[in-house]
Design a protein around this motif. Structure first.
Motif, mmCIF file in Angstrom:
data_model
loop_
_atom_site.group_PDB
_atom_site.id
_atom_site.type_symbol
_atom_site.label_atom_id
_atom_site.label_comp_id
_atom_site.label_asym_id
_atom_site.label_seq_id
_atom_site.Cartn_x
_atom_site.Cartn_y
_atom_site.Cartn_z
ATOM 1 N N VAL A 59 -48.531 -3.745 -36.225
ATOM 2 C CA VAL A 59 -48.906 -2.743 -35.294
ATOM 3 C C VAL A 59 -48.200 -3.023 -34.006
ATOM 4 N N ASP A 60 -47.057 -2.495 -33.743
ATOM 5 C CA ASP A 60 -46.387 -2.952 -32.203
ATOM 6 C C ASP A 60 -47.157 -2.111 -30.986
ATOM 7 N N GLY A 61 -46.672 -2.634 -29.873
ATOM 8 C CA GLY A 61 -47.248 -2.153 -28.581
ATOM 9 C C GLY A 61 -47.212 -0.678 -28.612
ATOM 10 N N TYR A 62 -46.110 0.106 -29.027
ATOM 11 C CA TYR A 62 -46.083 1.563 -29.008
ATOM 12 C C TYR A 62 -47.133 2.269 -29.782
ATOM 13 N N GLN A 63 -47.441 1.761 -31.006
ATOM 14 C CA GLN A 63 -48.389 2.076 -31.995
ATOM 15 C C GLN A 63 -49.568 2.037 -31.430
ATOM 16 N N LEU A 64 -49.823 0.868 -30.915
ATOM 17 C CA LEU A 64 -51.269 0.514 -30.225
ATOM 18 C C LEU A 64 -51.406 1.350 -29.119
ATOM 19 N N LEU A 65 -50.438 1.820 -28.176
ATOM 20 C CA LEU A 65 -50.801 2.684 -27.074
ATOM 21 C C LEU A 65 -50.934 4.047 -27.757
ATOM 22 N N LYS A 66 -50.058 4.500 -28.851
ATOM 23 C CA LYS A 66 -50.332 5.771 -29.244
ATOM 24 C C LYS A 66 -51.829 6.130 -29.538
ATOM 25 N N GLN A 67 -52.433 5.152 -30.580
ATOM 26 C CA GLN A 67 -53.686 5.137 -31.023
ATOM 27 C C GLN A 67 -54.699 5.148 -29.850
ATOM 28 N N MET A 68 -54.556 4.421 -28.905
ATOM 29 C CA MET A 68 -55.253 4.622 -27.680
ATOM 30 C C MET A 68 -55.359 5.734 -27.121
ATOM 31 N N ARG A 69 -54.087 6.474 -27.129
ATOM 32 C CA ARG A 69 -54.131 7.769 -26.284
ATOM 33 C C ARG A 69 -54.692 8.799 -26.995
#
Length: 230
Positions: A59-69
């Protein structure tokens, strides 16, 4: 009570150095070694801000951010990208993904601290229902109190959900929620609980994150619907 940060980075040396510097700057820092671990920790304890690398396995940073948003409890948490990807196109992609700040490695630790403090201060303004850059005024505070009092006056007309959401609130968060629901503002709540206004702001901010609400009025309505307050 210090602000809680979650630092997500798969480079052990950098992760430890950044954690140490942020801790020395007065923050409480939890760490995760990759995006998946970071996501798991977000489910257990919601921080005030997240600092994450972009290039990580699984899970990269973009995926983590997407999940959070996409998660109502986490969508308002500020996210700082701390990454070796420093091209202008990389920065544009980061901001298009809705990160709040983008810092390229190598970086000045003092700059990171300044960015974190600025984002946390902006979020504190939001807990008072203000736009960025605005200062509290009597009309704004009076409107919020009036809206909450009107909700309480007609709370019998607000149906409680048959299957209320179960939210894990700390005893202090429960106390703050009860006082917000009484129409008290942060200064009054701080006086009642014998703490600082800054600490109350942090608790209100966490209540927003945990309930997926964006204003005090929404928070009180949510609490009434789910039986979180009398």
């Amino acid at each position: 009570m210090s602000d809680k940060l979650l630092l997500v980075d798969d480079e052990p040396g950098l992760r430890e150095a950044v954690q140490a510097y942020l801790s020395q700057s007065g923050f409480t820092v939890e760490v995760a070694t990759n995006g998946q671990e970071g996501w798991d920790k977000l489910q257990q304890d919601i921080p005030d801000l997240v600092i994450t690398d972009i290039m990580m396995p699984e899970v990269d940073g973009y995926q983590l951010l997407k999940q959070m948003r996409e998660d109502p409890r986490l969508k308002a948490i500020p996210v700082v990208f701390l990454t070796a990807r420093g091209m202008t196109s990389d920065r544009i992609q980061g901001y298009q993904a809705r990160c709040d700040a983008y810092i390229s490695k190598p970086f000045d630790p003092d700059e990171l601290v300044a960015v974190v403090e600025n984002l946390l201060a902006r979020r504190s303004n939001a807990t008072e229902g203000l736009e960025d850059g605005e200062t509290p005024d009597i009309a704004t505070l009076a409107r919020q109190i009036q809206e909450i009092k009107e909700l309480l006056t007609h709370k019998s007309a607000i149906p409680q959900k048959s299957d209320p959401v179960q939210i894990d609130l700390t005893p202090r968060e429960e106390s703050v929620l009860e006082l917000v629901a009484q129409g008290l503002m942060n200064k009054e709540i701080a006086s009642r609980l014998e703490t600082s206004v800054r600490n109350v702001e942090k608790y209100v901010s966490r209540l927003f994150s945990k309930t997926g609400t964006n204003s005090r009025t929404e928070l009180v309505r949510y609490a009434l619907e789910n039986g979180l307050t009398d």
